[in-house]
Enzyme design. Structure first.
Site, short mmCIF file in Angstrom:
data_model
loop_
_atom_site.label_atom_id
_atom_site.label_comp_id
_atom_site.label_asym_id
_atom_site.label_seq_id
_atom_site.Cartn_x
_atom_site.Cartn_y
_atom_site.Cartn_z
N SER A 194 0.36 -12.88 45.21
CA SER A 194 -0.75 -13.25 46.10
C SER A 194 -0.50 -14.61 46.75
CB SER A 194 -2.03 -13.29 45.26
OG SER A 194 -3.01 -14.05 45.89
N TYR A 220 -5.88 -16.91 37.93
CA TYR A 220 -5.25 -15.80 38.66
C TYR A 220 -4.06 -16.32 39.47
CZ TYR A 220 -4.96 -12.28 42.44
OH TYR A 220 -4.54 -11.36 43.37
#
Ligand SMILES: NC(=O)c1ccc[n+]([C@@H]2O[C@H](COP(=O)([O-])OP(=O)(O)OC[C@H]3O[C@@H](n4cnc5c(N)ncnc54)[C@H](OP(=O)(O)O)[C@@H]3O)[C@@H](O)[C@H]2O)c1
Length: 294
Positions: A143, A156
Site C-alpha cells: 500500500s 498497517y
C-alpha cells in the site's frame, strides 16, 4: 498461460480486490487455490460462471492466515491437489481504521500477523519447492499508506512497508535461482474493497480530488499479471505518475500530510475512526450484557 506457471494460490480471494485477481489468473489458464476465512464467499467466487468458463480447476481452502497451522494446511492442500504451486499472491490484508492510541497490544500483533507475518510465512513454506523446480513468483500486495502518511494507519502501514522491504530482499536473493518476487503498491481502490465499503457504510461524500486518485480493482489484477509476465520489482497502482509521486513523498515527507488535507482524507478518516470506535464500544457493551446475563 504466463511462462509455464500452472497453479497459483491467492489469499484474500473471498471478496474485495481478490476475486478480480482470481479472474485475471483464471483467464491465463492457471489452476487456482483460493484462501480466506469466508467459506461461502470463496465458493461463490470459485463457481462463478466466468471462472468456470475458463475451464481451470479451482480449490477453495477456508483459511485464517493469522494462524500458522492454517498456512501449512493451505500449502499441503494445494500441493496434494495440484502437485506444486508456481505463483503466490499475498493479497489478504486489511486495516481496522482506528486511531492508534486506542489499540491494545493484541490489536497490534493481530494486524502485523495479517499484513506481514502471514505473507512471509506462506512464502517460507512455498519457497523450497519453487527453488527445487527453479521457477516461481511471489506477488505481495502492499500500500501507499506509509509513503503518504495516510491517517490512522500506523501499524498497517508499518506492516505494508515491511512487506515491500521483504519483497525487495527476497527478489534479490532468489531471482537468479528462478524464483522472483514483486510488490504491488496500491493507492486507493474504488469500486471494490475496504475503502469502497467504508465510504458506502458511512455514506461519506468523495471529493473530486479523492475520486481522481482512485484506481479500479481491475487495474490491480492487471498489475498482478504484468508483475509476473514482465518480472517487475515494484508496480505502483495509482492514476498518473504514481511511482514519481511515491519517490517525491519519500524525499519530502511533509508532502503526504499536506496532500491528505487537500484531498479531504484527513477529515474523512477522522470520521471513519470515530465511527469504528463507536462500533467497538457498542460491541463491548453488548458482550458485557450477554456475559452478565449468563
Ligand atoms: N482497497 C484499497 O483501497 C486498498 C489500498 C491499498 C492496499 N490494499 C490492499 O489490498 C488487499 C486487498 O484489500 P481489499 O480492499 O480487497 O480488502 P477487503 O475487501 O477487506 O478484502 C480483504 C480480503 O482478505 C481476507 N482476509 C482478511 N482477514 C483475513 C484472515 N485473517 N485470514 C484470511 N483472509 C483474510 C478477506 O476475506 P475473509 O474476510 O473472508 O477472511 C478478503 O478476502 C489488502 O492487502 C489491502 O491491504 C487495498
Amino acid at each position: 498461460m504466463i511462462k509455464n506457471y500452472r497453479t497459483a494460490i491467492v489469499t484474500g480471494a473471498s471478496h474485495g480486490i481478490g476475486p478480480f485477481i482470481v479472474r485475471a489468473l483464471a483467464k491465463e489458464g492457471m489452476n487456482l487455490v483460493l484462501a480466506a476465512r469466508s467459506e461461502d464467499e470463496l465458493e461463490q467466487v470459485a463457481t462463478a460462471a466466468d471462472i468456470r468458463a475458463t475451464g481451470v480447476h479451482v480449490l477453495t481452502v477456508p483459511t485464517d492466515v493469522t494462524e500458522r497451522d492454517a498456512l501449512s494446511a493451505l500449502v499441503s492442500a494445494a500441493e496434494r491437489t495440484f502437485g506444486s504451486v508456481d505463483v503466490l499472491v499475498n493479497n489478504a490484508g486489511g486495516d481496522p481504521q482506528r486511531e492508534f492510541h486506542n489499540y491494545t497490544a493484541d490489536d497490534v500483533e493481530a494486524l502485523i500477523r495479517l499484513n506481514l507475518t502471514a505473507p512471509i510465512e506462506l512464502t517460507r513454506l512455498l519457497l523450497p519447492g519453487m527453488l527445487q523446480r527453479k521457477q516461481g513468483h511471489i506477488v505481495n500486495i502492499s500500500s501507499m499508506g506509509g509513503s503518504v502518511s495516510f491517517p490512522y494507519t500506523e501499524v498497517y502501514s508499518a506492516a505494508k512497508d515491511g512487506l515491500i522491504a521483504f519483497t525487495r530482499v527476497l527478489r534479490a536473493d532468489y531471482r537468479q535461482a528462478g524464483v522472483s518476487s514483486s510488490a504491488l503498491i496500491l493507492g486507493p481502490i474504488g469500486g471494490a474493497g475496504l475503502g469502497e465499503r467504508t465510504m458506502q457504510e458511512l455514506n461519506l461524500p468523495m471529493s473530486a480530488m479523492g475520486k481522481a486518485s482512485m484506481s479500479p480493482p481491475e487495474a490491480v489484477a492487471q498489475a498482478v499479471l504484468k508483475s509476473i509476465r514482465r518480472d517487475k520489482a515494484e508496480i505502483v497502482v495509482m492514476p498518473g505518475p504514481g511511482r514519481l509521486m511515491r519517490a517525491l513523498m519519500t524525499l519530502f515527507p511533509g508532502m503526504g500530510p499536506a496532500m491528505n488535507q487537500m484531498t479531504g482524507s484527513t477529515s474523512v478518516m477522522k470520521q471513519v475512526a470515530d465511527f469504528r470506535e463507536r462500533q467497538r464500544e457498542q460491541l463491548n457493551a453488548s458482550s458485557f450484557q450477554a456475559e452478565a446475563k449468563s
